[in-house]
Design an enzyme around this catalytic site. Structure first.
Site, PDB file in Angstrom:
ATOM      1  N   ARG A  58      29.903 -24.886  19.633  1.00  0.00           N
ATOM      2  CA  ARG A  58      29.523 -23.479  19.760  1.00  0.00           C
ATOM      3  C   ARG A  58      28.221 -23.281  20.525  1.00  0.00           C
ATOM      4  O   ARG A  58      27.947 -22.207  21.021  1.00  0.00           O
ATOM      5  CB  ARG A  58      29.409 -22.858  18.354  1.00  0.00           C
ATOM      6  CG  ARG A  58      30.770 -22.855  17.672  1.00  0.00           C
ATOM      7  CD  ARG A  58      30.736 -22.124  16.383  1.00  0.00           C
ATOM      8  NE  ARG A  58      30.405 -23.008  15.279  1.00  0.00           N
ATOM      9  CZ  ARG A  58      30.602 -22.692  14.021  1.00  0.00           C
ATOM     10  NH1 ARG A  58      31.099 -21.522  13.713  1.00  0.00           N
ATOM     11  NH2 ARG A  58      30.285 -23.534  13.069  1.00  0.00           N
ATOM     12  N   GLU A  61      27.412 -22.381  -0.797  1.00  0.00           N
ATOM     13  CA  GLU A  61      26.377 -22.123   0.211  1.00  0.00           C
ATOM     14  C   GLU A  61      26.836 -20.904   1.017  1.00  0.00           C
ATOM     15  O   GLU A  61      27.914 -20.919   1.616  1.00  0.00           O
ATOM     16  CB  GLU A  61      26.248 -23.340   1.139  1.00  0.00           C
ATOM     17  CG  GLU A  61      25.163 -23.186   2.182  1.00  0.00           C
ATOM     18  CD  GLU A  61      25.125 -24.348   3.181  1.00  0.00           C
ATOM     19  OE1 GLU A  61      26.205 -24.867   3.539  1.00  0.00           O
ATOM     20  OE2 GLU A  61      24.026 -24.718   3.597  1.00  0.00           O
ATOM     21  N   CYS A 104      19.646 -24.910   6.842  1.00  0.00           N
ATOM     22  CA  CYS A 104      20.000 -25.700   5.661  1.00  0.00           C
ATOM     23  C   CYS A 104      18.866 -25.667   4.647  1.00  0.00           C
ATOM     24  O   CYS A 104      19.066 -25.969   3.485  1.00  0.00           O
ATOM     25  CB  CYS A 104      20.299 -27.131   6.052  1.00  0.00           C
ATOM     26  SG  CYS A 104      18.848 -27.989   6.634  1.00  0.00           S
ATOM     27  N   SER A 112      28.259 -29.306   7.698  1.00  0.00           N
ATOM     28  CA  SER A 112      28.756 -28.856   6.393  1.00  0.00           C
ATOM     29  C   SER A 112      29.217 -30.036   5.533  1.00  0.00           C
ATOM     30  O   SER A 112      29.474 -31.136   6.047  1.00  0.00           O
ATOM     31  CB  SER A 112      29.945 -27.923   6.611  1.00  0.00           C
ATOM     32  OG  SER A 112      30.994 -28.659   7.206  1.00  0.00           O
ATOM     33  N   PHE A 155      25.737 -26.174  14.509  1.00  0.00           N
ATOM     34  CA  PHE A 155      25.393 -25.090  15.434  1.00  0.00           C
ATOM     35  C   PHE A 155      24.004 -24.508  15.193  1.00  0.00           C
ATOM     36  O   PHE A 155      23.465 -23.827  16.052  1.00  0.00           O
ATOM     37  CB  PHE A 155      26.437 -23.957  15.320  1.00  0.00           C
ATOM     38  CG  PHE A 155      26.209 -23.048  14.131  1.00  0.00           C
ATOM     39  CD1 PHE A 155      25.310 -21.992  14.208  1.00  0.00           C
ATOM     40  CD2 PHE A 155      26.862 -23.258  12.927  1.00  0.00           C
ATOM     41  CE1 PHE A 155      25.081 -21.165  13.114  1.00  0.00           C
ATOM     42  CE2 PHE A 155      26.638 -22.444  11.829  1.00  0.00           C
ATOM     43  CZ  PHE A 155      25.735 -21.387  11.927  1.00  0.00           C
TER      44      PHE A 155
HETATM   45  P1  NAD Z   1      30.166 -27.937  10.651  1.00  0.00           P
HETATM   46  O1  NAD Z   1      30.367 -28.997   9.642  1.00  0.00           O
HETATM   47  O2  NAD Z   1      31.194 -26.886  10.790  1.00  0.00           O
HETATM   48  O3  NAD Z   1      30.022 -28.622  12.100  1.00  0.00           O
HETATM   49  C1  NAD Z   1      29.167 -29.726  12.305  1.00  0.00           C
HETATM   50  C2  NAD Z   1      29.830 -30.677  13.303  1.00  0.00           C
HETATM   51  O4  NAD Z   1      31.004 -31.233  12.714  1.00  0.00           O
HETATM   52  C3  NAD Z   1      30.258 -29.995  14.589  1.00  0.00           C
HETATM   53  O5  NAD Z   1      29.902 -30.822  15.673  1.00  0.00           O
HETATM   54  C4  NAD Z   1      31.757 -29.825  14.432  1.00  0.00           C
HETATM   55  O6  NAD Z   1      32.437 -29.944  15.658  1.00  0.00           O
HETATM   56  C5  NAD Z   1      32.169 -30.920  13.489  1.00  0.00           C
HETATM   57  N1  NAD Z   1      33.201 -30.490  12.520  1.00  0.00           N
HETATM   58  C6  NAD Z   1      33.347 -29.275  11.968  1.00  0.00           C
HETATM   59  N2  NAD Z   1      34.352 -29.262  11.067  1.00  0.00           N
HETATM   60  C7  NAD Z   1      34.863 -30.506  11.064  1.00  0.00           C
HETATM   61  C8  NAD Z   1      35.905 -31.124  10.320  1.00  0.00           C
HETATM   62  N3  NAD Z   1      36.640 -30.455   9.432  1.00  0.00           N
HETATM   63  N4  NAD Z   1      36.140 -32.426  10.547  1.00  0.00           N
HETATM   64  C9  NAD Z   1      35.406 -33.112  11.439  1.00  0.00           C
HETATM   65  N5  NAD Z   1      34.407 -32.564  12.159  1.00  0.00           N
HETATM   66  C10 NAD Z   1      34.129 -31.285  11.977  1.00  0.00           C
HETATM   67  O7  NAD Z   1      28.736 -27.314  10.387  1.00  0.00           O
HETATM   68  P2  NAD Z   1      28.090 -26.050  11.100  1.00  0.00           P
HETATM   69  O8  NAD Z   1      28.797 -24.821  10.644  1.00  0.00           O
HETATM   70  O9  NAD Z   1      27.961 -26.301  12.546  1.00  0.00           O
HETATM   71  O10 NAD Z   1      26.609 -26.096  10.479  1.00  0.00           O
HETATM   72  C11 NAD Z   1      26.270 -25.462   9.268  1.00  0.00           C
HETATM   73  C12 NAD Z   1      26.216 -26.442   8.120  1.00  0.00           C
HETATM   74  O11 NAD Z   1      25.319 -27.504   8.448  1.00  0.00           O
HETATM   75  C13 NAD Z   1      25.660 -25.834   6.853  1.00  0.00           C
HETATM   76  O12 NAD Z   1      26.405 -26.292   5.764  1.00  0.00           O
HETATM   77  C14 NAD Z   1      24.230 -26.362   6.779  1.00  0.00           C
HETATM   78  O13 NAD Z   1      23.690 -26.421   5.478  1.00  0.00           O
HETATM   79  C15 NAD Z   1      24.414 -27.707   7.357  1.00  0.00           C
HETATM   80  N6  NAD Z   1      23.149 -28.234   7.866  1.00  0.00           N
HETATM   81  C16 NAD Z   1      22.539 -29.206   7.144  1.00  0.00           C
HETATM   82  C17 NAD Z   1      21.315 -29.696   7.554  1.00  0.00           C
HETATM   83  C18 NAD Z   1      20.609 -30.757   6.772  1.00  0.00           C
HETATM   84  O14 NAD Z   1      19.716 -31.399   7.333  1.00  0.00           O
HETATM   85  N7  NAD Z   1      20.965 -30.965   5.520  1.00  0.00           N
HETATM   86  C19 NAD Z   1      20.729 -29.212   8.723  1.00  0.00           C
HETATM   87  C20 NAD Z   1      21.393 -28.225   9.449  1.00  0.00           C
HETATM   88  C21 NAD Z   1      22.614 -27.748   9.008  1.00  0.00           C
END
Ligand code: NAD
Length: 541
Positions: A219, A423, A323, A268, A191
């Site tokens: 979202r 985090e 991130c 995540s 998101f």
């Molecule tokens: P999230 O993992 O909740 O969601 C990411 C995607 O995965 C979404 O499309 C969601 O629908 C799907 N998803 C969520 N939970 C899932 C599950 N249990 N099983 C399968 N799919 C699932 O992440 P978020 O809250 O949208 O984003 C924040 C996180 O992303 C933070 O941890 C941040 O550090 C990380 N992030 C990392 C980078 C990087 O390049 N390292 C960049 C941006 C964000």
């Protein structure tokens, strides 16, 4: 080119460079079904993008999209049905052959037009991001801009995708390699960067000749839908990019579908580890960028003024929902005396709805995110940290229902505390102390994450030693958020990444292509001796 002609013939949108979105309703956008048109919902719904058309889902399951500054439901997004998801993959598969056989110069032309359309619409896309995601308008523009840079880089595909050649490897024998697309690839996005992260994915994959299935974060789907429309206007043929919406079922579908060859994931650790395991088990290439705990090491010889400003900006900007947020400071030796000034600077940041003038940070994405952040702050205090600045009870006038947390600083933090181990993903800076550079390096290397880190110093030798010894994928020297431009790759490491090949840059091209090696022998003695043909050749000769 046929694709360009098709783009020009696409009616009002095809001919227009810029679309003014009447926020917050977004009426008229082709990916939005009005409340009246959608029988199941009192708010507008987001369409799917299948085979070049924005289509309403037939699902019975919808997810609410909230404006994080008010918590009003502003739209709904469907959980795509299995048959809709199948149709999206089938469309990608059908489009693959023509797209992969389209000349690289034609694909490049589409991306050259695309980057201009993104530039023309940057402000409108940014408004949509602020509306759904909450970040400030300036930050939303940065979100689109950093994605745009990847599209611009994708335009250099003619150099990026070159193979290798070794002539005369033995007598009359040459070896050369091609970089070829994989087929249908898929992306699953988080998101926090609704434009930038999808733009890390499909442009690089598609310029290499793959077709692409995107699943944005449920979202914040609006920015990607806008970007898809612009891509179509740039001349992308129908079916080359498809978009589905949803949560776990959509993710499982992508991990399991036999026609999907590769998955790019950002989000995540919980989701990333799961997707990496499940996708890999099914024989797919998977790259997963995940969570982080980024340390800023402050040496006593650093430029104090710059360092404190950079720390505050990088810890609290985007409400810490990056991130690469610099969420952890290690103050070395005498630099520990700078803490009161750090607190003063953090206090001066203005918290407001992202579209309000002068806002430095906006709300968190959801009430659950706010609750989690507040819980981790409370736990930090219980475990012995000193709460020097507490943003939990902030009230933002006119936005009393928003998910706001103000800048928060926890000092005297120790590595065994929960606020250090997890985090936080909110506007919270945790501060640790170290006696020496070596102690600081040890601390950073003992933390499992390896996304980014920064050192603040005026001593080149200190900077070099830190960069050399720290086990983190991206290191800033007096640069608080060292996110590489797209001619390099995003090289987060350790617990922040699963996979072999990183996002964008040369690594991105490697991820989305496979090599074919040709070894050919043309014996010199077989060379046909001919006379020059001076007569016009006729068919059948
Ligand atoms: P999230 O993992 O909740 O969601 C990411 C995607 O995965 C979404 O499309 C969601 O629908 C799907 N998803 C969520 N939970 C899932 C599950 N249990 N099983 C399968 N799919 C699932 O992440 P978020 O809250 O949208 O984003 C924040 C996180 O992303 C933070 O941890 C941040 O550090 C990380 N992030 C990392 C980078 C990087 O390049 N390292 C960049 C941006 C964000």
């Amino acid at each position: 080119m046929a694709a360009a002609a098709a783009a020009a013939a696409r009616g009002a949108w095809g001919g227009r460079r810029r679309l003014a979105l009447g926020l917050p309703r977004r009426a008229g956008a082709p990916w939005v079904a009005s409340a009246a048109a959608s029988s199941s919902s009192a708010v507008p719904t987001t369409k799917l993008f299948i085979d070049g058309k924005f289509v309403e889902s037939k699902t019975t399951e919808w997810i609410d999209i909230h404006n994080p500054a008010t918590n009003e439901v502003v739209a709904r997004v469907p959980k795509a049905t299995p048959s809709e998801m199948e149709a999206a993959v089938a469309s990608c598969k059908k489009a693959f052959w023509n797209w992969s056989e389209t000349s690289v110069l034609s694909r490049q032309q589409i991306f050259l037009r695309y980057q201009q359309l993104i530039k023309d619409n940057l402000k409108e896309i940014s408004k949509l991001i602020t509306f759904e995601q909450g970040k400030t308008l300036a930050d939303a523009e940065g979100d689109v801009f950093r994605g745009l840079q990847v599209v611009e880089h994708a335009c250099s595909v003619t150099s990026l995708i070159l193979g290798e050649t070794m002539p005369s490897i033995t007598k009359d024998m040459d070896t050369y390699t091609y970089r070829l697309p994989l087929g249908v690839c898929a992306g699953i996005a988080p998101f926090n960067f609704p434009a930038m992260i999808p733009l890390w994915m499909f442009p690089m994959a598609m310029v290499c000749g793959n077709t692409f299935l995107m699943k944005p974060s449920e979202r914040v789907p609006g920015a990607l839908m806008f970007l898809a429309k612009l891509f179509q206007d740039a001349g992308a043929p129908d079916g080359t990019l498809n978009i589905i919406h949803g949560q776990h079922e959509a993710v499982n579908f992508i991990c399991d579908h036999p026609d999907i060859r590769a998955i790019s994931f950002v989000g995540s650790n919980q989701a990333g580890e799961y997707i990496y395991e499940r996708g890999s088990r099914n024989g797919k290439r998977v790259q997963a960028n995940m969570g982080a705990k980024n340390h800023g090491v402050v040496m006593p010889d650093a430029n104090k003024e710059n360092t404190l400003n950079q720390l505050v900006g990088a810890a609290f900007g985007a409400a810490g929902q990056r991130c690469m947020a610099l969420s952890t400071a290690i103050l070395v030796g005498e630099a520990q005396k700078w803490l009161p000034e750090l607190v003063e600077r953090a206090k001066n940041l203005r918290v407001n709805a992202g579209d309000q003038p002068g806002a430095d940070l906006g709300p968190l994405i959801s009430p659950q995110a706010k609750e989690r952040v507040c819980h981790l702050i409370e736990k930090g205090v219980k475990e012995g940290a000193s709460l020097l600045l507490d943003g939990r009870n902030i009230k933002v006038k006119g936005y009393e229902n928003g998910n706001f947390v103000g800048p928060t600083i926890l000092a005297n933090v120790k590595p065994n505390m929960t606020c250090y181990k997890e985090e936080i993903f909110g506007p919270v800076l945790v501060v640790l102390e170290a006696d020496t550079l070596d102690d600081a390096i040890k601390m950073v290397n003992n933390n499992p994450y390896g996304n980014g880190t920064a050192i603040f110093t005026t001593n080149g030798a200190t900077a070099r030693k830190y960069s050399h010894l720290v086990d983190v994928g991206q290191v800033g020297v007096n640069v608080p958020i060292p996110v590489p431009l797209p001619m390099f790759s995003f090289t987060g490491s350790r617990a922040s990444f699963r996979g072999d090949t990183n996002f964008y840059g040369k690594q991105g091209v490697q991820f989305y292509t496979q090599l074919k090696t040709i070894i050919s022998q043309w014996k010199e003695e077989d060379a046909t001796v001919t006379k020059p043909a001076v007569v016009m050749p006729t068919m059948g000769n």
